[in-house]
Design an enzyme around this catalytic site. Structure first.
Site, PDB file in Angstrom:
ATOM      1  N   ARG A 189      -0.482 -12.407   3.304  1.00 17.87           N
ATOM      2  CA  ARG A 189       0.705 -11.529   3.253  1.00 17.87           C
ATOM      3  C   ARG A 189       1.174 -11.172   4.675  1.00 17.87           C
ATOM      4  O   ARG A 189       1.562 -10.039   4.951  1.00 17.87           O
ATOM      5  CB  ARG A 189       0.410 -10.230   2.484  1.00 17.87           C
ATOM      6  CG  ARG A 189       0.042 -10.420   1.031  1.00 17.87           C
ATOM      7  CD  ARG A 189       1.194 -11.014   0.215  1.00 17.87           C
ATOM      8  NE  ARG A 189       0.897 -10.985  -1.204  1.00 17.87           N
ATOM      9  CZ  ARG A 189       0.206 -11.931  -1.845  1.00 17.87           C
ATOM     10  NH1 ARG A 189      -0.248 -12.999  -1.208  1.00 17.87           N
ATOM     11  NH2 ARG A 189      -0.007 -11.830  -3.152  1.00 17.87           N
ATOM     12  N   SER A 233       2.942  -5.706  -5.823  1.00 17.29           N
ATOM     13  CA  SER A 233       1.785  -5.008  -5.236  1.00 17.29           C
ATOM     14  C   SER A 233       2.266  -4.117  -4.107  1.00 17.29           C
ATOM     15  O   SER A 233       2.946  -4.586  -3.192  1.00 17.29           O
ATOM     16  CB  SER A 233       0.780  -6.005  -4.658  1.00 17.29           C
ATOM     17  OG  SER A 233       0.289  -6.850  -5.654  1.00 17.29           O
ATOM     18  N   GLU A 244       1.781  -3.191   1.644  1.00 15.41           N
ATOM     19  CA  GLU A 244       2.396  -4.530   1.685  1.00 15.41           C
ATOM     20  C   GLU A 244       3.929  -4.432   1.774  1.00 15.41           C
ATOM     21  O   GLU A 244       4.590  -5.243   2.432  1.00 15.41           O
ATOM     22  CB  GLU A 244       2.006  -5.329   0.430  1.00 15.41           C
ATOM     23  CG  GLU A 244       2.624  -6.719   0.424  1.00 15.41           C
ATOM     24  CD  GLU A 244       2.550  -7.427  -0.910  1.00 15.41           C
ATOM     25  OE1 GLU A 244       1.446  -7.760  -1.365  1.00 15.41           O
ATOM     26  OE2 GLU A 244       3.628  -7.658  -1.510  1.00 15.41           O
TER      27      GLU A 244
HETATM   28  P1  FAD Z   1      13.535  -8.502   0.613  1.00 12.37           P
HETATM   29  O1  FAD Z   1      12.788  -7.460  -0.142  1.00 12.37           O
HETATM   30  O2  FAD Z   1      15.008  -8.484   0.556  1.00 12.37           O
HETATM   31  O3  FAD Z   1      13.079  -8.445   2.150  1.00 12.37           O
HETATM   32  C1  FAD Z   1      11.704  -8.397   2.488  1.00 12.37           C
HETATM   33  C2  FAD Z   1      11.595  -8.435   4.029  1.00 12.37           C
HETATM   34  O4  FAD Z   1      12.070  -9.692   4.517  1.00 12.37           O
HETATM   35  C3  FAD Z   1      12.469  -7.379   4.726  1.00 12.37           C
HETATM   36  O5  FAD Z   1      11.787  -6.973   5.883  1.00 12.37           O
HETATM   37  C4  FAD Z   1      13.739  -8.154   5.088  1.00 12.37           C
HETATM   38  O6  FAD Z   1      14.403  -7.597   6.206  1.00 12.37           O
HETATM   39  C5  FAD Z   1      13.192  -9.525   5.405  1.00 12.37           C
HETATM   40  N1  FAD Z   1      14.110 -10.635   5.101  1.00 12.37           N
HETATM   41  C6  FAD Z   1      14.618 -10.962   3.899  1.00 12.37           C
HETATM   42  N2  FAD Z   1      15.349 -12.101   3.983  1.00 12.37           N
HETATM   43  C7  FAD Z   1      15.305 -12.492   5.274  1.00 12.37           C
HETATM   44  C8  FAD Z   1      15.865 -13.587   6.007  1.00 12.37           C
HETATM   45  N3  FAD Z   1      16.625 -14.521   5.414  1.00 12.37           N
HETATM   46  N4  FAD Z   1      15.624 -13.659   7.350  1.00 12.37           N
HETATM   47  C9  FAD Z   1      14.882 -12.715   7.969  1.00 12.37           C
HETATM   48  N5  FAD Z   1      14.324 -11.668   7.331  1.00 12.37           N
HETATM   49  C10 FAD Z   1      14.524 -11.560   6.002  1.00 12.37           C
HETATM   50  N6  FAD Z   1       4.909 -11.238  -3.448  1.00 12.37           N
HETATM   51  C11 FAD Z   1       3.895 -12.144  -3.355  1.00 12.37           C
HETATM   52  O7  FAD Z   1       3.559 -12.606  -2.248  1.00 12.37           O
HETATM   53  N7  FAD Z   1       3.217 -12.572  -4.462  1.00 12.37           N
HETATM   54  C12 FAD Z   1       3.505 -12.121  -5.701  1.00 12.37           C
HETATM   55  O8  FAD Z   1       2.879 -12.525  -6.668  1.00 12.37           O
HETATM   56  C13 FAD Z   1       4.565 -11.171  -5.832  1.00 12.37           C
HETATM   57  N8  FAD Z   1       4.873 -10.666  -7.046  1.00 12.37           N
HETATM   58  C14 FAD Z   1       5.870  -9.740  -7.155  1.00 12.37           C
HETATM   59  C15 FAD Z   1       6.173  -9.241  -8.431  1.00 12.37           C
HETATM   60  C16 FAD Z   1       7.180  -8.305  -8.587  1.00 12.37           C
HETATM   61  C17 FAD Z   1       7.492  -7.769  -9.964  1.00 12.37           C
HETATM   62  C18 FAD Z   1       7.929  -7.862  -7.454  1.00 12.37           C
HETATM   63  C19 FAD Z   1       9.049  -6.884  -7.623  1.00 12.37           C
HETATM   64  C20 FAD Z   1       7.628  -8.344  -6.184  1.00 12.37           C
HETATM   65  C21 FAD Z   1       6.592  -9.282  -6.022  1.00 12.37           C
HETATM   66  N9  FAD Z   1       6.240  -9.803  -4.766  1.00 12.37           N
HETATM   67  C22 FAD Z   1       5.246 -10.741  -4.660  1.00 12.37           C
HETATM   68  C23 FAD Z   1       6.947  -9.341  -3.548  1.00 12.37           C
HETATM   69  C24 FAD Z   1       8.282 -10.076  -3.284  1.00 12.37           C
HETATM   70  O9  FAD Z   1       8.691 -10.799  -4.405  1.00 12.37           O
HETATM   71  C25 FAD Z   1       8.171 -11.045  -2.090  1.00 12.37           C
HETATM   72  O10 FAD Z   1       7.751 -10.371  -0.923  1.00 12.37           O
HETATM   73  C26 FAD Z   1       9.502 -11.744  -1.800  1.00 12.37           C
HETATM   74  O11 FAD Z   1       9.300 -12.787  -0.859  1.00 12.37           O
HETATM   75  C27 FAD Z   1      10.581 -10.784  -1.270  1.00 12.37           C
HETATM   76  O12 FAD Z   1      11.811 -11.496  -1.255  1.00 12.37           O
HETATM   77  P2  FAD Z   1      13.196 -10.742  -1.152  1.00 12.37           P
HETATM   78  O13 FAD Z   1      14.250 -11.773  -0.973  1.00 12.37           O
HETATM   79  O14 FAD Z   1      13.354  -9.819  -2.291  1.00 12.37           O
HETATM   80  O15 FAD Z   1      12.985  -9.948   0.225  1.00 12.37           O
HETATM   81  N1  EPU Z   2      -7.890  -4.620 -11.023  1.00  8.47           N
HETATM   82  C1  EPU Z   2      -8.333  -3.465 -11.622  1.00  8.47           C
HETATM   83  N2  EPU Z   2      -7.394  -2.608 -12.118  1.00  8.47           N
HETATM   84  C2  EPU Z   2      -6.065  -2.853 -12.039  1.00  8.47           C
HETATM   85  C3  EPU Z   2      -5.614  -4.027 -11.421  1.00  8.47           C
HETATM   86  C4  EPU Z   2      -6.545  -4.917 -10.907  1.00  8.47           C
HETATM   87  O1  EPU Z   2      -9.527  -3.205 -11.699  1.00  8.47           O
HETATM   88  O2  EPU Z   2      -5.292  -2.018 -12.521  1.00  8.47           O
HETATM   89  C5  EPU Z   2      -8.895  -5.556 -10.463  1.00  8.47           C
HETATM   90  C6  EPU Z   2      -9.585  -6.431 -11.507  1.00  8.47           C
HETATM   91  O3  EPU Z   2     -10.915  -6.601 -11.077  1.00  8.47           O
HETATM   92  C7  EPU Z   2      -8.844  -7.756 -11.390  1.00  8.47           C
HETATM   93  C8  EPU Z   2      -8.541  -7.801  -9.908  1.00  8.47           C
HETATM   94  O4  EPU Z   2      -8.277  -6.438  -9.554  1.00  8.47           O
HETATM   95  O5  EPU Z   2      -9.634  -8.835 -11.784  1.00  8.47           O
HETATM   96  C9  EPU Z   2      -7.377  -8.687  -9.510  1.00  8.47           C
HETATM   97  O6  EPU Z   2      -6.218  -8.309 -10.230  1.00  8.47           O
HETATM   98  P1  EPU Z   2      -4.983  -9.306 -10.410  1.00  8.47           P
HETATM   99  O7  EPU Z   2      -5.466 -10.654 -10.826  1.00  8.47           O
HETATM  100  O8  EPU Z   2      -3.966  -8.634 -11.272  1.00  8.47           O
HETATM  101  O9  EPU Z   2      -4.431  -9.514  -8.944  1.00  8.47           O
HETATM  102  P2  EPU Z   2      -4.245  -8.514  -7.728  1.00  8.47           P
HETATM  103  O10 EPU Z   2      -5.330  -8.762  -6.734  1.00  8.47           O
HETATM  104  O11 EPU Z   2      -4.061  -7.129  -8.194  1.00  8.47           O
HETATM  105  C10 EPU Z   2      -2.887 -10.251  -6.328  1.00  8.47           C
HETATM  106  C11 EPU Z   2      -1.627 -10.237  -5.524  1.00  8.47           C
HETATM  107  C12 EPU Z   2      -0.421 -10.443  -6.427  1.00  8.47           C
HETATM  108  C13 EPU Z   2      -0.560 -11.780  -7.116  1.00  8.47           C
HETATM  109  C14 EPU Z   2      -1.861 -11.778  -7.942  1.00  8.47           C
HETATM  110  C15 EPU Z   2      -2.145 -13.141  -8.549  1.00  8.47           C
HETATM  111  C16 EPU Z   2      -2.017  -8.920  -3.533  1.00  8.47           C
HETATM  112  C17 EPU Z   2      -1.759  -7.644  -2.816  1.00  8.47           C
HETATM  113  N3  EPU Z   2      -1.517  -9.005  -4.776  1.00  8.47           N
HETATM  114  O12 EPU Z   2      -2.863  -9.073  -7.147  1.00  8.47           O
HETATM  115  O13 EPU Z   2       0.745 -10.452  -5.605  1.00  8.47           O
HETATM  116  O14 EPU Z   2       0.527 -12.026  -7.971  1.00  8.47           O
HETATM  117  O15 EPU Z   2      -2.977 -11.460  -7.071  1.00  8.47           O
HETATM  118  O16 EPU Z   2      -2.516 -14.028  -7.561  1.00  8.47           O
HETATM  119  O17 EPU Z   2      -2.632  -9.820  -2.980  1.00  8.47           O
HETATM  120  C18 EPU Z   2       2.418  -9.080  -4.648  1.00  8.47           C
HETATM  121  O18 EPU Z   2       2.014  -9.466  -3.542  1.00  8.47           O
HETATM  122  O19 EPU Z   2       3.414  -8.312  -4.757  1.00  8.47           O
HETATM  123  C19 EPU Z   2       1.739  -9.526  -5.852  1.00  8.47           C
HETATM  124  C20 EPU Z   2       2.087  -9.140  -7.077  1.00  8.47           C
END
Ligand code: FAD
Ligand code: EPU
Length: 338
Positions: free
Chosen positions: A164, A238, A334
């Protein structure tokens, strides 16, 4: 290209936080982007580059110019029997890229299905899920230097990708606008089903030789069962990163908390799921009028409607304090605070 004044950003962030931008514009081409960046009228404005707003928390109004990136396009640069290089506009939605790759049977992105946001924001935090990160398919990106307006190419090693993390969250923060990203995708995809529940769900469905589309569908189903849909409940995924701690620290904690989940990350460090730590401290599902901690995923802070950025910040600080007091672990945020 229009520049609007005093625009609500509520629909431009998945947290659904009410906040206003002094000035707001959307750019669809590189020409429009350079036009706005060279406009003397805005030369002293603070600039915020916005994608889908899915990793942002507005803590106040933005007293400057928001530039929303909508530069589109998919282009195959070159290919051979094994690999294809695809250049994608920063304003394309990430999941549309995943679907484009699946339609062509090009592997590498399927485990990253359904991550919200744009392609241009994906390198900022090196998005990751289900055992795969953006860096695994990343070739290079092109960006505009906001100060000099020069076009800069960032190769993979220059991006300093980490968990991240990238150069764009550190020394290059706020200095570049990413305009396109080039991916190297595989024409002979290798399936990666080892993470989490992917294999279990494939078995339940009796899928013995999964395709990349099968993997994508399973990842989508798992995500939908765990993570709140921002269209229904405001959130930014997250809120914290999963912390790494030293092995010695873990040994001490393990004696006190025998069921603490752990993943080795190196010879010296292990990763502890932040969701578990937050749940153990009693925060999971806690609600304070219109915001709180999600009931199914303790790592996701939520806005049920009308919460302020400062409410979410205060909640996150209280969680960090509790985790530190109980486990001496510092949870790192994050989400990007604006
Ligand atoms: P924004 O929120 O618009 O911007 C994020 C940052 O990037 C800001 O600092 C912005 O200034 C900068 N930025 C945006 N576009 C540009 C550009 N073109 N050039 C320079 N800077 C820029 N993330 C994960 O890694 N894994 C996950 O599994 C994951 N699951 C998610 C689930 C949900 C329900 C939600 C809401 C979010 C999740 N995220 C996850 C976080 C998010 O989706 C990612 O960080 C995504 O890449 C953000 O994209 P955005 O276009 O919305 O960025
Ligand atoms: N857990 C709990 N309670 C909870 C949630 C999680 O105990 O309420 C524990 C459990 O042990 C579970 C473990 O956490 O097995 C991992 O949970 P999960 O598989 O849901 O994944 P996560 O570690 O919580 C990460 C990423 C997600 C990504 C998933 C799948 C980060 C910060 N988050 O979540 O990314 O989608 O793994 O790979 O690394 C994001 O970055 O926004 C994001 C959603």
């Amino acid at each position: 290209m229009k520049v609007l004044n005093n625009i609500s950003l509520q629909e431009h962030n998945t947290f659904g936080i009410k906040s206003n931008a002094l000035k707001f514009t959307e750019v669809e081409t590189l020409y429009e982007l350079t036009e706005i960046l060279t406009n003397k009228e805005f030369e002293n404005e603070n600039i915020l580059i916005l994608g889908g707003g899915s990793n942002i928390l507005f803590t106040q109004d933005f007293d400057g110019l928001v530039i929303k990136i909508k530069i589109r396009g998919f282009e195959v640069l070159n290919q051979d029997d094994d690999e294809v290089f695809v250049k994608v506009g920063a304003g394309e939605m990430w999941h549309d890229l995943v679907l484009f790759a699946l339609d062509n049977n090009w592997g590498g992105l399927e485990n990253l299905s359904l991550i919200p946001g744009t392609v241009g924001a994906a390198p900022i935090q090196n998005i990751g899920a289900y055992g795969v990160e953006l860096k695994d398919s990343f070739e290079y990106l092109e960006a505009i230097d906001i100060k000099t307006l020069s076009l800069v190419k960032f190769e993979k090693d220059q991006c300093k990708f980490g968990y991240r993390d990238s150069i764009f969250k550190n020394e290059a923060k706020g200095k570049f606008v990413i305009i396109s990203v080039v991916f190297k995708l595989s024409k002979t995809p290798k399936i990666n089903t080892t993470y989490g529940a992917i294999n279990e769900v494939l078995q339940q469905k009796n899928i013995l030789n999964p395709t990349i589309r099968d993997v994508s569908e399973v990842v989508c189903a798992i995500r939908q069962s765990k993570l709140p849909n921002p269209a229904v409940i405001g959130n930014a995924g997250s809120f914290f990163k999963n912390p790494n701690i030293t092995f010695e620290h873990y040994e001490l904690l393990k004696n006190l908390y025998k069921d603490m989940p752990v993943h080795p990350v190196s010879d010296t460090h292990v990763k502890i799921p932040a969701g578990w730590l937050i749940e153990q401290c009693g925060w999971k599902g806690k609600t304070f009028s219109n915001y709180g901690v999600h009931k199914n995923q303790a790592l996701v802070l939520v806005n049920y409607g009308g919460a302020l950025g400062k409410n979410i910040v205060e909640l996150s600080k209280n969680i960090q304090n509790d985790i530190y007091l109980k486990y001496q672990i510092e949870l790192e945020v994050e989400v990007n605070f604006i």
